[in-house]
Design a protein around this motif. Structure first.
Motif, PDB file in Angstrom:
ATOM      1  N   UNK A  49       0.824  -1.212   0.000  1.00 31.21           N
ATOM      2  CA  UNK A  49       0.000   0.000   0.000  1.00 31.21           C
ATOM      3  C   UNK A  49       0.856   1.260   0.000  1.00 31.21           C
ATOM      4  N   UNK A  50       2.009   1.222   0.670  1.00 30.07           N
ATOM      5  CA  UNK A  50       2.829   2.419   0.801  1.00 30.07           C
ATOM      6  C   UNK A  50       3.636   2.725  -0.459  1.00 30.07           C
ATOM      7  N   UNK A  51       3.815   1.745  -1.332  1.00 32.63           N
ATOM      8  CA  UNK A  51       4.674   1.918  -2.493  1.00 32.63           C
ATOM      9  C   UNK A  51       3.925   2.691  -3.586  1.00 32.63           C
ATOM     10  N   UNK A  52       4.550   3.729  -4.113  1.00 34.12           N
ATOM     11  CA  UNK A  52       3.954   4.514  -5.208  1.00 34.12           C
ATOM     12  C   UNK A  52       4.800   4.388  -6.466  1.00 34.12           C
ATOM     13  N   UNK A  53       5.925   5.116  -6.495  1.00 27.90           N
ATOM     14  CA  UNK A  53       6.805   5.043  -7.662  1.00 27.90           C
ATOM     15  C   UNK A  53       8.026   4.171  -7.420  1.00 27.90           C
ATOM     16  N   UNK A  54       8.144   3.581  -6.213  1.00 31.94           N
ATOM     17  CA  UNK A  54       9.324   2.773  -5.898  1.00 31.94           C
ATOM     18  C   UNK A  54       9.427   1.487  -6.734  1.00 31.94           C
ATOM     19  N   UNK A  55       8.319   0.775  -7.023  1.00 29.96           N
ATOM     20  CA  UNK A  55       8.448  -0.398  -7.894  1.00 29.96           C
ATOM     21  C   UNK A  55       9.002  -0.074  -9.275  1.00 29.96           C
ATOM     22  N   UNK A  56       8.659   1.103  -9.804  1.00 24.04           N
ATOM     23  CA  UNK A  56       9.194   1.493 -11.113  1.00 24.04           C
ATOM     24  C   UNK A  56      10.691   1.761 -11.022  1.00 24.04           C
ATOM     25  N   UNK A  57      11.147   2.371  -9.921  1.00 24.06           N
ATOM     26  CA  UNK A  57      12.586   2.579  -9.727  1.00 24.06           C
ATOM     27  C   UNK A  57      13.321   1.245  -9.659  1.00 24.06           C
ATOM     28  N   UNK A  58      12.751   0.312  -8.900  1.00 23.99           N
ATOM     29  CA  UNK A  58      13.377  -1.012  -8.793  1.00 23.99           C
ATOM     30  C   UNK A  58      13.411  -1.708 -10.143  1.00 23.99           C
ATOM     31  N   UNK A  59      12.319  -1.595 -10.900  1.00 22.94           N
ATOM     32  CA  UNK A  59      12.264  -2.236 -12.216  1.00 22.94           C
ATOM     33  C   UNK A  59      13.282  -1.623 -13.171  1.00 22.94           C
ATOM     34  N   UNK A  60      13.445  -0.310 -13.151  1.00 25.62           N
ATOM     35  CA  UNK A  60      14.397   0.351 -14.051  1.00 25.62           C
ATOM     36  C   UNK A  60      15.827  -0.071 -13.720  1.00 25.62           C
ATOM     37  N   UNK A  61      16.166  -0.094 -12.423  1.00 26.93           N
ATOM     38  CA  UNK A  61      17.516  -0.481 -12.013  1.00 26.93           C
ATOM     39  C   UNK A  61      17.806  -1.927 -12.395  1.00 26.93           C
ATOM     40  N   UNK A  62      16.878  -2.825 -12.086  1.00 23.26           N
ATOM     41  CA  UNK A  62      17.111  -4.239 -12.362  1.00 23.26           C
ATOM     42  C   UNK A  62      17.105  -4.547 -13.857  1.00 23.26           C
ATOM     43  N   UNK A  63      16.241  -3.898 -14.611  1.00 22.69           N
ATOM     44  CA  UNK A  63      16.217  -4.135 -16.056  1.00 22.69           C
ATOM     45  C   UNK A  63      17.472  -3.567 -16.731  1.00 22.69           C
ATOM     46  N   UNK A  64      17.958  -2.420 -16.234  1.00 27.11           N
ATOM     47  CA  UNK A  64      19.194  -1.864 -16.771  1.00 27.11           C
ATOM     48  C   UNK A  64      20.379  -2.771 -16.500  1.00 27.11           C
ATOM     49  N   UNK A  65      20.456  -3.289 -15.292  1.00 25.51           N
ATOM     50  CA  UNK A  65      21.566  -4.205 -14.973  1.00 25.51           C
ATOM     51  C   UNK A  65      21.450  -5.515 -15.748  1.00 25.51           C
ATOM     52  N   UNK A  66      20.229  -5.996 -15.958  1.00 25.21           N
ATOM     53  CA  UNK A  66      20.049  -7.218 -16.753  1.00 25.21           C
ATOM     54  C   UNK A  66      20.429  -6.993 -18.216  1.00 25.21           C
ATOM     55  N   UNK A  67      20.100  -5.824 -18.742  1.00 24.80           N
ATOM     56  CA  UNK A  67      20.481  -5.504 -20.117  1.00 24.80           C
ATOM     57  C   UNK A  67      22.000  -5.411 -20.261  1.00 24.80           C
ATOM     58  N   UNK A  68      22.650  -4.799 -19.272  1.00 32.16           N
ATOM     59  CA  UNK A  68      24.111  -4.730 -19.295  1.00 32.16           C
ATOM     60  C   UNK A  68      24.737  -6.116 -19.210  1.00 32.16           C
ATOM     61  N   UNK A  69      24.135  -6.978 -18.410  1.00 31.34           N
ATOM     62  CA  UNK A  69      24.638  -8.356 -18.302  1.00 31.34           C
ATOM     63  C   UNK A  69      24.500  -9.096 -19.624  1.00 31.34           C
ATOM     64  N   UNK A  70      23.339  -8.941 -20.280  1.00 33.33           N
ATOM     65  CA  UNK A  70      23.123  -9.603 -21.568  1.00 33.33           C
ATOM     66  C   UNK A  70      24.055  -9.039 -22.636  1.00 33.33           C
ATOM     67  N   UNK A  71      24.289  -7.724 -22.604  1.00 37.52           N
ATOM     68  CA  UNK A  71      25.199  -7.106 -23.560  1.00 37.52           C
ATOM     69  C   UNK A  71      26.631  -7.575 -23.356  1.00 37.52           C
ATOM     70  N   UNK A  72      27.047  -7.720 -22.097  1.00 36.04           N
ATOM     71  CA  UNK A  72      28.405  -8.210 -21.835  1.00 36.04           C
ATOM     72  C   UNK A  72      28.570  -9.660 -22.292  1.00 36.04           C
TER      73      UNK A  72
END
Length: 324
Positions: A49-72
């Motif tokens: 209930x308390x989370x507003x934009x935090x899930x999107x921040x987590x998704x952006x960070x994790x997806x960016x790191x996953x993309x970097x991993x796939x690119x490497x």
């Protein structure tokens, strides 16, 4: 956090993805398992209930790191270069684990989380990137980020007033201990992860029961609760003879044989985190409250005594280590 059928399914999916990742010998399959784990945890975040934009921040960070991993992975496959010295792969893993200098997302997200979700992020979610890091990246590449994390995370925790942010920086500091333990001995990783998760669970349970969100709220009048909190704090900081001292002592024994600089960084980080924890317990030991004492049931007292007994298990474990 109410556990309904969907959340039970997501938690089961998270555990299955961790098992899939730890038992696989294919980097692409490990990457897929980590993505399944991320999506399962993201559902738990969005239902808070308390989370507003935090899930999107987590998704952006994790997806960016996953993309970097796939690119490497693609770059290393074309150049036929060993992935152990890939800076891009190491950066992606540091972002996933929340280690310095890619750590700022973790305290800000944990500030808006519930205590149960913080526990999942601090314990279960650390396992897949830690194992991937130890399997793929050489120790020479990890030394500098690990020492940077060990020394700077307690310094950042010293000026924090929120207990969730202090626990976040404590988790960031302990990530280096987990990574180094996984590099030296898998048994030490399992032991450290088990004891750390147990201590963190007891700490978070007490803070949730007393509704402690900031340091100045730690004015506890019950002597058993005060003793339980103090022993748990000392155990998390690694003070002997508590149970939190035992895995850190085993890791330090291996570090002195391999790198004196790393062992000094581990000791310095543990000392600074001890100061942070004692500073957090300062209101509990010095301040007084004018609230009336409420009588509590005897069952709760037994639970608190049991928690103190678990924390003091480090004494027989240390004696066994000394005899061996």
């Amino acid at each position: 956090m109410k556990i309904n059928i969907t959340k039970k399914l997501m938690l089961a999916t998270m555990m299955m993805s961790i098992i899939m990742m730890t038992t696989s010998n294919n980097i692409l399959f490990s990457w897929t398992s980590m993505e399944i784990n991320m999506i399962s945890f993201l559902y738990i975040l969005t239902k808070s209930k308390k989370m507003t934009d935090q899930p999107m921040k987590y998704f952006i960070i994790q997806s960016l790191s996953s993309s970097m991993m796939l690119m490497s992975m693609l770059i290393n496959s074309t150049k036929e270069a060993p992935p152990g010295f890939s800076v891009m792969l190491m950066t992606s893993m540091l972002m996933k684990m929340g280690m310095m200098p890619f750590h700022m997302w973790m305290p800000t997200i944990m500030q808006s989380m519930s205590w149960e979700t913080c526990l999942i992020l601090m314990s279960i979610q650390k396992i897949p990137p830690t194992i991937m890091t130890t399997q793929m990246i050489k120790m020479e590449m990890l030394m500098t980020p690990m020492m940077l994390t060990l020394l700077l995370s307690p310094m950042a925790a010293m000026k924090q007033l929120s207990t969730k942010k202090i626990m976040a920086y404590s988790s960031i500091s302990n990530t280096s201990w987990m990574t180094y333990a996984a590099k030296t001995s898998k048994m030490q990783l399992v032991m450290f992860m088990t004891i750390y998760s147990m201590l963190t669970t007891m700490m978070i349970k007490m803070m949730k029961e007393m509704k402690i969100m900031y340091i100045n709220q730690m004015m506890i009048t019950n002597k058993w609760m005060k003793m339980n909190m103090l022993v748990n704090i000392l155990s998390m900081s690694g003070m002997p003879p508590t149970i939190g001292f035992f895995p850190k002592w085993l890791i330090l024994q291996n570090s002195t044989c391999q790198s004196i600089t790393m062992s000094l960084s581990l000791i310095s980080s543990s000392i600074m985190m001890t100061y942070v924890y004692l500073n957090m317990s300062n209101p509990m030991m010095t301040m007084m409250t004018t609230k009336k004492k409420k009588k509590k049931k005897k069952k709760k007292k037994k639970k608190k005594e049991l928690s103190i007994m678990i924390n003091m298990l480090g004494m027989p474990l240390t004696l066994i280590l000394k005899l061996n």
